[in-house]
Design an enzyme around this catalytic site. Structure first.
Site, short mmCIF file in Angstrom:
data_model
loop_
_atom_site.label_atom_id
_atom_site.label_comp_id
_atom_site.label_asym_id
_atom_site.label_seq_id
_atom_site.Cartn_x
_atom_site.Cartn_y
_atom_site.Cartn_z
N HIS A 171 17.22 39.65 34.19
CA HIS A 171 18.59 39.63 33.67
C HIS A 171 19.01 41.04 33.23
CE1 HIS A 171 21.92 38.58 30.98
NE2 HIS A 171 21.77 37.31 31.20
N GLU A 274 22.04 40.51 37.93
CA GLU A 274 20.75 39.84 37.73
C GLU A 274 20.22 39.28 39.05
OE1 GLU A 274 23.32 38.20 34.08
OE2 GLU A 274 21.69 36.90 34.68
O1 TA6 Z 1 23.56 35.59 32.93
C1 TA6 Z 1 24.79 35.38 32.30
C2 TA6 Z 1 24.58 34.49 31.09
O2 TA6 Z 1 24.08 33.23 31.48
C3 TA6 Z 1 25.89 34.37 30.32
O3 TA6 Z 1 26.47 33.09 30.46
C4 TA6 Z 1 25.49 34.69 28.87
O4 TA6 Z 1 25.05 33.52 28.22
C5 TA6 Z 1 24.36 35.69 29.13
O5 TA6 Z 1 23.62 35.08 30.19
C6 TA6 Z 1 23.55 36.09 27.93
O6 TA6 Z 1 22.76 35.03 27.50
P1 TA6 Z 1 21.86 35.26 26.19
O7 TA6 Z 1 21.10 33.97 26.03
O8 TA6 Z 1 20.95 36.43 26.45
O9 TA6 Z 1 22.82 35.56 25.07
#
Ligand code: TA6
Length: 302
Positions: A171, A274
């Site tokens: 991510h 990601e």
């Molecule tokens: O990858 C995008 C996502 O799923 C967004 O919807 C947002 O929730 C982001 O990840 C960050 O997630 P986190 O749990 O690290 O705050």
């Protein structure tokens, strides 16, 4: 210095190249420095928090307001999302993006022999809570190669007698000069689920630009992406293998304000691209088989 840190430096350290130390929140980090680049990796989550090439702005972005605490995810860097992506399919109380990024990992190997590329390998240890959430016999390792390019590979080995199905993502938060002046190439004509509009299924038209919240899972997308950033006079090329999904995310102003750990105008300084296997692209791994999802990040001058 704690005995654990001392033991890590004795076994894996390399003076001036690889150094384990107590970082913010008391979390053990390893600082990596080579001829071309530096990086830092937190043992909790095997979370690479930053990577940058000497004399250039960092490529992997860490929020100035990132919080470091046991069991808490770190805002920025490369969170390892595993063994599911997003909310758990059935258990709302399970952590979003799985548990891998918030549990202990062990150092398996460090190779600092080549001053141009330092290679490290980590293995997920987990804890009683993670084992309760994921009662499957399997092993997770993260391989990292720090040099003028950054390579990472997430390897899931099914050591049990039954098939397992995983969702996963590296991510990655990439640093940009100003997200309003950036475009992401490589997703043209690709179908995606738009999380901002209730997972509506759409198709990408042209490069992705940013003037609002973007939260999209591009499906059946094994190809490269390229973040074109005129403000930093660079493009970041994202190559990958073993990944069928690409997730793009920028929280924009309102969501960033509610997050509280993105830093002032943090949404302008980052974009998440990601490499993943998410939604319909989850991966079924047969007993005895290993699945490898790998990325390579390179910087191209504009
Ligand atoms: O990858 C995008 C996502 O799923 C967004 O919807 C947002 O929730 C982001 O990840 C960050 O997630 P986190 O749990 O690290 O705050």
């Amino acid at each position: 210095m704690s005995e654990e840190i001392q033991a890590l430096n004795e076994r894996f350290g390399a003076p001036g190249r690889v150094n384990f130390h107590a970082g913010p929140g008391g979390l053990i980090q390893v600082a990596v420095s080579g001829t071309a680049a530096t990086a830092a990796i937190c043992l909790q989550g095997a979370h690479l928090t930053t990577w940058g090439r000497h004399g250039e702005p960092p490529v992997v972005w860490l929020s100035p307001d990132a919080r470091f605490a046991p069991g808490k995810s770190i805002r920025g860097g490369v969170p390892v999302c595993w063994p599911w992506f997003g909310p758990h399919e059935t258990e709302a109380r399970f952590p979003a993006h799985g548990f891998a990024r918030t549990v202990p990992w062990a150092v398996e190997a460090v190779d600092a022999g080549d001053a141009d590329v330092t290679r490290l390998e980590f293995r997920l240890v987990g804890d009683s809570a993670s084992r309760a959430m994921w009662p499957h016999a399997c092993e997770l390792r993260l391989e990292v190669a720090v040099g003028a390019a950054l390579e990472m590979a997430l390897v899931t080995r099914n050591t049990g007698a039954e098939p397992i199905t995983i969702g996963q993502a590296l991510h990655t938060y990439f640093e940009v000069s100003d997200v309003r002046n950036v475009r992401v190439e490589g997703l043209e004509d690709c179908p995606y689920l738009d999380k901002v509009e209730g997972m509506a299924r759409k198709r990408q038209s042209g490069p992705v630009t940013f003037d609002r919240e973007v939260d999209r899972i591009y499906l059946d997308h094994p190809a490269d992406c390229r973040i074109v950033d005129p403000g930093h006079a660079r493009a970041i090329r994202i190559r990958k293998s073993g990944s069928a999904s690409t997730v793009l995310w920028n929280p924009w102003i309102e969501k960033a304000a509610h997050m509280g750990d993105l830093g002032p105008d943090g949404h302008l300084r980052m974009v998440c691209v990601e490499s993943a296997n998410a939604a319909g692209d989850v991966v079924r791994i047969a007993p005895g088989v290993a699945h490898r999802m790998a990325v390579r990040y390179e910087v191209e001058a504009l």
